[in-house]
Design a protein around this motif. Sequence first.
Motif, PDB file in Angstrom:
ATOM      1  N   ALA A 134     -81.122 -50.055 -31.624  1.00 37.43           N
ATOM      2  CA  ALA A 134     -80.267 -49.433 -30.604  1.00 37.43           C
ATOM      3  C   ALA A 134     -80.903 -49.472 -29.217  1.00 37.43           C
ATOM      4  CB  ALA A 134     -79.886 -47.999 -30.977  1.00 37.43           C
ATOM      5  N   LEU A 157     -77.794 -41.638 -37.762  1.00 33.10           N
ATOM      6  CA  LEU A 157     -77.269 -42.893 -38.304  1.00 33.10           C
ATOM      7  C   LEU A 157     -77.923 -43.227 -39.637  1.00 33.10           C
ATOM      8  CD1 LEU A 157     -77.045 -44.877 -34.986  1.00 33.10           C
ATOM      9  CD2 LEU A 157     -75.182 -44.722 -36.632  1.00 33.10           C
ATOM     10  N   TRP A 208     -83.557 -40.463 -28.664  1.00 32.83           N
ATOM     11  CA  TRP A 208     -83.294 -41.691 -29.429  1.00 32.83           C
ATOM     12  C   TRP A 208     -83.567 -41.470 -30.909  1.00 32.83           C
ATOM     13  CZ3 TRP A 208     -87.178 -44.414 -32.083  1.00 32.83           C
ATOM     14  CH2 TRP A 208     -86.764 -45.621 -32.678  1.00 32.83           C
ATOM     15  N   MET A 221     -74.822 -44.537 -29.749  1.00 29.01           N
ATOM     16  CA  MET A 221     -75.242 -44.219 -31.106  1.00 29.01           C
ATOM     17  C   MET A 221     -74.352 -43.180 -31.777  1.00 29.01           C
ATOM     18  SD  MET A 221     -79.338 -44.375 -30.367  1.00 29.01           S
ATOM     19  CE  MET A 221     -79.992 -44.140 -32.012  1.00 29.01           C
ATOM     20  N   ILE A 259     -77.735 -51.860 -37.180  1.00 28.58           N
ATOM     21  CA  ILE A 259     -77.993 -51.573 -35.769  1.00 28.58           C
ATOM     22  C   ILE A 259     -78.938 -52.639 -35.231  1.00 28.58           C
ATOM     23  CG2 ILE A 259     -78.852 -49.860 -34.133  1.00 28.58           C
ATOM     24  CD1 ILE A 259     -78.557 -47.821 -36.514  1.00 28.58           C
ATOM     25  N   ARG A 261     -72.036 -43.871 -35.073  1.00 26.94           N
ATOM     26  CA  ARG A 261     -72.147 -43.069 -36.291  1.00 26.94           C
ATOM     27  C   ARG A 261     -70.770 -42.656 -36.789  1.00 26.94           C
ATOM     28  NH1 ARG A 261     -72.337 -38.652 -39.263  1.00 26.94           N
ATOM     29  NH2 ARG A 261     -74.185 -38.299 -40.563  1.00 26.94           N
ATOM     30  N   CYS A 315     -80.922 -51.073 -40.168  1.00 28.63           N
ATOM     31  CA  CYS A 315     -81.417 -51.213 -38.802  1.00 28.63           C
ATOM     32  C   CYS A 315     -82.312 -52.440 -38.701  1.00 28.63           C
ATOM     33  CB  CYS A 315     -82.193 -49.961 -38.390  1.00 28.63           C
ATOM     34  SG  CYS A 315     -82.617 -49.905 -36.626  1.00 28.63           S
ATOM     35  N   ARG A 334     -80.813 -39.331 -32.612  1.00 26.38           N
ATOM     36  CA  ARG A 334     -79.558 -40.051 -32.831  1.00 26.38           C
ATOM     37  C   ARG A 334     -79.725 -41.118 -33.915  1.00 26.38           C
ATOM     38  NH1 ARG A 334     -77.169 -40.935 -26.667  1.00 26.38           N
ATOM     39  NH2 ARG A 334     -76.891 -38.714 -26.195  1.00 26.38           N
ATOM     40  N   LEU A 335     -80.894 -41.740 -33.952  1.00 28.00           N
ATOM     41  CA  LEU A 335     -81.138 -42.753 -34.982  1.00 28.00           C
ATOM     42  C   LEU A 335     -81.211 -42.098 -36.358  1.00 28.00           C
ATOM     43  CD1 LEU A 335     -81.574 -45.850 -35.055  1.00 28.00           C
ATOM     44  CD2 LEU A 335     -84.011 -45.373 -35.307  1.00 28.00           C
ATOM     45  N   PRO A 345     -78.569 -46.648 -26.483  1.00 29.35           N
ATOM     46  CA  PRO A 345     -78.632 -45.270 -26.983  1.00 29.35           C
ATOM     47  C   PRO A 345     -77.343 -44.470 -26.769  1.00 29.35           C
ATOM     48  CG  PRO A 345     -80.735 -45.843 -26.027  1.00 29.35           C
ATOM     49  CD  PRO A 345     -79.814 -47.010 -25.753  1.00 29.35           C
TER      50      PRO A 345
END
Length: 274
Positions: free
Chosen positions: A165, A184, A177, A144, A161, A148, A192, A180-181, A141
């Motif tokens: 992640a 991305l 999490w 991330m 990813i 990005r 992912c 941040r995901l 994490p």
Amino acid sequence: MRIDSHQHFWLMERRVGQWPPPELAAIRHDFLPGDIKAHLSRAGIGGTVVVQSLPELDDTLFLLDLAGRNDFILGVVGWVDMKDARAPDMIATLAAHPKFKAIRPMLQGIPDTDWIDDPVLAPAVAAMIQHDLAFDGLVLPRHMAPLRRFAERYPDLRVVIDHGAKPLIAEGRFVEWRQRLAALADLPNVSCKLSGLLVEAGNQRPEAVRPYAETIVELFGGRRVIWGSDWPVVNLVSDYQTWLDQCLDIVPAEHHDAVFGGNAIDFYRLKPSR
């Protein structure tokens, strides 16, 4: 065709002093193509992508050799020191192998969180794009945000990813999490992998991974989620078929053909034999 986008092979004689440590006895032995074939047959998997597990060129060459002798291995994700001045030449050499598909620096083991957010990587990335290679992000994490920025800097580079992640499922740390995901997922060149989550859940019940897996599908949609077994690492907490069955239950049926096959073929430019 079903594709497993993330599995490993290794010989312990090549890994003296390296991961996996003695306490991970379930995976501290050799794993070779003959050991996975029964799992693939039972699961209806027609091909795999094998991924490096040491930051060494020899590990990549070992996998390419296996790929050359086993038709079910459709692609290899290898390692190159992307900050080495010789990286572009090495990438060109590896790309000459028809099954070399991507590069994975092992970011999770690099102390510098911002290692990937460095303009010095530009020559290596240019070589990857030139040879139509992809990038696997083995991140935690904390990586991330830098990942990005890297993916945003190179919109023509396909990025995936690994393992979502590696969310801290065992600690229940979901909100940050997800934020941040989502950042991305906003980038169209980022996909992912739906892989590795059971290991991150640790000793919790398998259902602990469901909100994380559902979030990956929600954010990346049916065209940018790629299933992988993470075999044999999955053996630490479960087994190949159990993880596949769990994911088949989580992913909506209308996305099965893409998530469990088509997306891997498209992302890695695989050439399955029919």
